[in-house]
Write an enzyme that holds these catalytic residues in place. Sequence first.
Site, mmCIF file in Angstrom:
data_model
loop_
_atom_site.group_PDB
_atom_site.id
_atom_site.type_symbol
_atom_site.label_atom_id
_atom_site.label_comp_id
_atom_site.label_asym_id
_atom_site.label_seq_id
_atom_site.Cartn_x
_atom_site.Cartn_y
_atom_site.Cartn_z
ATOM 1 C CB CYS A 1 4.358 5.809 4.239
ATOM 2 S SG CYS A 1 3.721 6.961 2.892
ATOM 3 C CB CYS B 1 1.686 7.742 6.664
ATOM 4 S SG CYS B 1 1.139 6.789 5.655
ATOM 5 C CG HIS C 1 -0.109 4.567 2.430
ATOM 6 N ND1 HIS C 1 1.104 5.175 2.149
ATOM 7 C CD2 HIS C 1 0.253 3.183 1.431
ATOM 8 C CE1 HIS C 1 2.100 4.379 1.503
ATOM 9 N NE2 HIS C 1 1.473 3.451 1.164
ATOM 10 C CG ASN D 1 5.366 13.198 -11.614
ATOM 11 O OD1 ASN D 1 4.946 13.580 -12.638
ATOM 12 N ND2 ASN D 1 6.564 13.332 -11.298
ATOM 13 C CB SER E 1 8.597 3.916 -5.701
ATOM 14 O OG SER E 1 9.168 5.082 -4.959
ATOM 15 C CG HIS F 1 0.692 8.898 1.262
ATOM 16 N ND1 HIS F 1 0.481 8.282 2.565
ATOM 17 C CD2 HIS F 1 -0.223 9.916 1.257
ATOM 18 C CE1 HIS F 1 -0.411 9.001 3.244
ATOM 19 N NE2 HIS F 1 -0.808 9.977 2.414
ATOM 20 C CG HIS G 1 2.706 12.508 -3.175
ATOM 21 N ND1 HIS G 1 2.688 11.270 -3.494
ATOM 22 C CD2 HIS G 1 3.660 13.065 -3.641
ATOM 23 C CE1 HIS G 1 3.760 10.955 -3.933
ATOM 24 N NE2 HIS G 1 4.488 11.853 -4.169
ATOM 25 C CD GLN H 1 7.208 16.099 -6.550
ATOM 26 O OE1 GLN H 1 8.361 16.595 -6.377
ATOM 27 N NE2 GLN H 1 7.340 14.968 -7.454
#
Length: 346
Positions: A45, A48, A109, A149, A157, A160, A162, A164
Amino acid sequence: MTWEERWHPLREEWIIVAAHRQNRPWSGETIEHAEELLPEYVSDCYLCPGNLRVSGRRNDDYTSTFVFDNDHPCVGMDAPPPQKVESSGIYLNRPAQGFARVVCYSPNHSVALAELEISEIENLLRVWQEQYRELGSRPEINHVLIFENKGEAVGVSNPHPHCQIYATNFVFKTIETEARVSQQHLAATGRIIFQDIIEAERADNRRVIFENERAIAFMPYFARYAYEVFVAPKERHRSLATLSDEELRDFAAVLKNTLVRFDNLWRMPFPYVMALHQAPTDGGDYSGFHFHVEFHPPLRRPTLLKYLAGPEIGGGNFLSDTSPEEKAAELRAAGDVHYKIGASNF
Ligand SMILES: [Zn+2]
Ligand SMILES: [Zn+2]
């Protein structure tokens, strides 16, 4: 059944609410949900802790949040000058300058924003405050868009947790419209338009999802998506940056409450696009702007996407097949204890 048009005062456009159509037969594509149990750490990932990214850079061994420059930025300060600068006629171009960053919410994760403790969400809000202040203070940056998103339904996809950040040399269209409308409303009435909206929602109360002393979550009267929710501080702030400790705490609690209700609704990770609507940082007068977070979930039912088609893409106005009052009632009934945890954080 609601069948009418509703005015969206922040976008200055009509929404067609045609809830009498919501049970019409559907033989098109549906979305599958196979909920898998995720591990806390995944060696390949790119988000991670301690892992190597495609750029060759290695993530910190972070323990709470982690901010880094996007390895595939859509805007960058080193963006090349355009091949040929168009400065005459109808066409115009310029370098795609700005900053694109990624903010990991947690080293874990397997958790989603909805599953973080309120104190962890508070910590994340402080990171967003710092980013808005730092990027917004740069003279070449006119706007800081922080967004998440979430879910494969909106094209993500990597689960994890997060978000932006796009800090750009232009102001995103929706914010530009909201900012203009807010200043016009202030000039015409002496009032803050978003506070008039909060007042109207509290007076009606059917679409209020949750509130505490300093923050509120509601589905707006003019919702375009079935489960659209706005979360805002009650006092006017142009951005997240000026919220006090008490306001941050209350805001984090309302955000968490909203996210838990989303997941509880169908007992599945709820996909959404979340965007922080903050005033532009181009030095303009935004005294009428009221910071808020908007959630735009793409699903109408557990396996049914809201497709943007003729009215939305072709014409630019939304057609909603659901009644905001009914959908808000579903969220109000969804409960504020996350289905995965089964213990209250409130
Ligand atoms: Zn990961
Ligand atoms: Zn907004």
